[in-house]
Design a protein around this motif. Structure first.
Motif, mmCIF file in Angstrom:
data_model
loop_
_atom_site.group_PDB
_atom_site.id
_atom_site.type_symbol
_atom_site.label_atom_id
_atom_site.label_comp_id
_atom_site.label_asym_id
_atom_site.label_seq_id
_atom_site.Cartn_x
_atom_site.Cartn_y
_atom_site.Cartn_z
ATOM 1 N N THR A 30 -41.956 34.593 -0.739
ATOM 2 C CA THR A 30 -42.325 35.792 -1.489
ATOM 3 C C THR A 30 -43.301 35.483 -2.616
ATOM 4 O OG1 THR A 30 -40.179 36.783 -1.001
ATOM 5 C CG2 THR A 30 -41.401 37.708 -2.856
ATOM 6 N N VAL A 31 -43.008 34.455 -3.394
ATOM 7 C CA VAL A 31 -43.854 34.124 -4.544
ATOM 8 C C VAL A 31 -45.263 33.741 -4.108
ATOM 9 C CG1 VAL A 31 -44.203 32.408 -6.363
ATOM 10 C CG2 VAL A 31 -41.986 33.483 -6.091
ATOM 11 N N LEU A 32 -45.375 32.959 -3.039
ATOM 12 C CA LEU A 32 -46.688 32.470 -2.614
ATOM 13 C C LEU A 32 -47.382 33.381 -1.608
ATOM 14 C CD1 LEU A 32 -45.900 28.667 -2.307
ATOM 15 C CD2 LEU A 32 -46.980 29.876 -4.207
ATOM 16 N N GLY A 33 -46.650 34.366 -1.073
ATOM 17 C CA GLY A 33 -47.254 35.280 -0.105
ATOM 18 C C GLY A 33 -47.576 34.613 1.217
ATOM 19 N N VAL A 34 -46.708 33.677 1.654
ATOM 20 C CA VAL A 34 -46.909 32.993 2.926
ATOM 21 C C VAL A 34 -45.741 33.306 3.849
ATOM 22 C CG1 VAL A 34 -48.251 31.111 1.930
ATOM 23 C CG2 VAL A 34 -45.796 30.861 2.138
ATOM 24 N N LYS A 35 -45.948 33.084 5.132
ATOM 25 C CA LYS A 35 -44.865 33.277 6.091
ATOM 26 C C LYS A 35 -43.834 32.173 5.914
ATOM 27 C CE LYS A 35 -47.771 35.543 9.457
ATOM 28 N NZ LYS A 35 -48.345 35.520 10.789
ATOM 29 N N GLU A 36 -42.596 32.497 6.252
ATOM 30 C CA GLU A 36 -41.520 31.522 6.076
ATOM 31 C C GLU A 36 -41.710 30.282 6.941
ATOM 32 O OE1 GLU A 36 -37.704 33.427 6.431
ATOM 33 O OE2 GLU A 36 -37.963 34.497 4.538
ATOM 34 N N ASN A 37 -42.427 30.391 8.059
ATOM 35 C CA ASN A 37 -42.636 29.210 8.896
ATOM 36 C C ASN A 37 -43.641 28.226 8.280
ATOM 37 O OD1 ASN A 37 -44.975 30.648 9.361
ATOM 38 N ND2 ASN A 37 -44.907 30.445 11.578
#
Length: 184
Positions: A167-174
């Motif tokens: 969430t903080v970095l705006g990346v996918k969990e994978n």
């Protein structure tokens, strides 16, 4: 009325002869392409400033390293304040460097050989000399994140770390990997 008869005659000729039909369609496509390229290739040749832009890699790689380090430290602070997480180390990797979008000026020069068009960076004059006008900065895309935490042995803490980092970095969990910190 004469235009109608010319069009109807052309339509009749197209129905009767396949070659004429292909030639007419090819002509329409060529005209459409000419109009498209004439309008999209900088139809204006004035010497006034235009709001074109060019991409340039960031000039100061040292500042990028410090920004990445600061981002890692901020994430470490946030994650370590979560319940059950404990001490945290974070590493973030990026796909590229940041890019600056710099305003440019279009200019045309007339000479004996014809007119030549070019562009150069638009600048502002100040007390420190001239500096380019920066329209925007495109931050680099995050490739992956590694989080090492004391509490990562617990599945629920590991999932919380994964969700918060994503969430903080705006990346996918994978793109995020979470590991347990070595106890020694």
């Amino acid at each position: 009325m004469k235009n109608k008869s010319v069009l109807s005659t052309l339509a009749q000729m197209m129905e009767g002869n396949k070659r004429i039909k292909i030639a007419v369609y090819a002509g329409v496509v060529i005209i459409a392409l000419l109009i498209f390229f004439a309008t999209s290739s900088g139809g204006s040749t004035t010497k006034n400033k235009q709001d074109d832009s060019s991409k340039v890699n960031s000039q100061n790689p040292q500042s990028e390293v410090s920004e990445a380090h600061e981002l890692e430290q901020r994430l470490e602070t946030i994650l370590s304040s979560m319940s059950g997480v404990g001490k945290v180390k974070v590493m973030i990797t990026f796909e590229s460097t940041s890019e600056l979008i710099i305003a440019t000026e279009n200019e045309s020069n007339e000479s004996e050989n014809g007119t030549s068009n070019g562009s150069r960076p638009a600048t502002l004059s100040g007390s420190g000399g001239e500096s380019p006008i920066i329209l925007t900065q495109i931050n680099p895309k995050i490739r992956g994140v590694v989080v090492i935490a004391e509490g990562a042995s617990s599945i629920s803490v590991k999932m919380d770390i994964l969700a918060a980092t994503s969430t903080v970095l705006g990346v996918k969990e994978n793109c995020v990997e979470v590991f347990e910190m070595n106890s020694g």
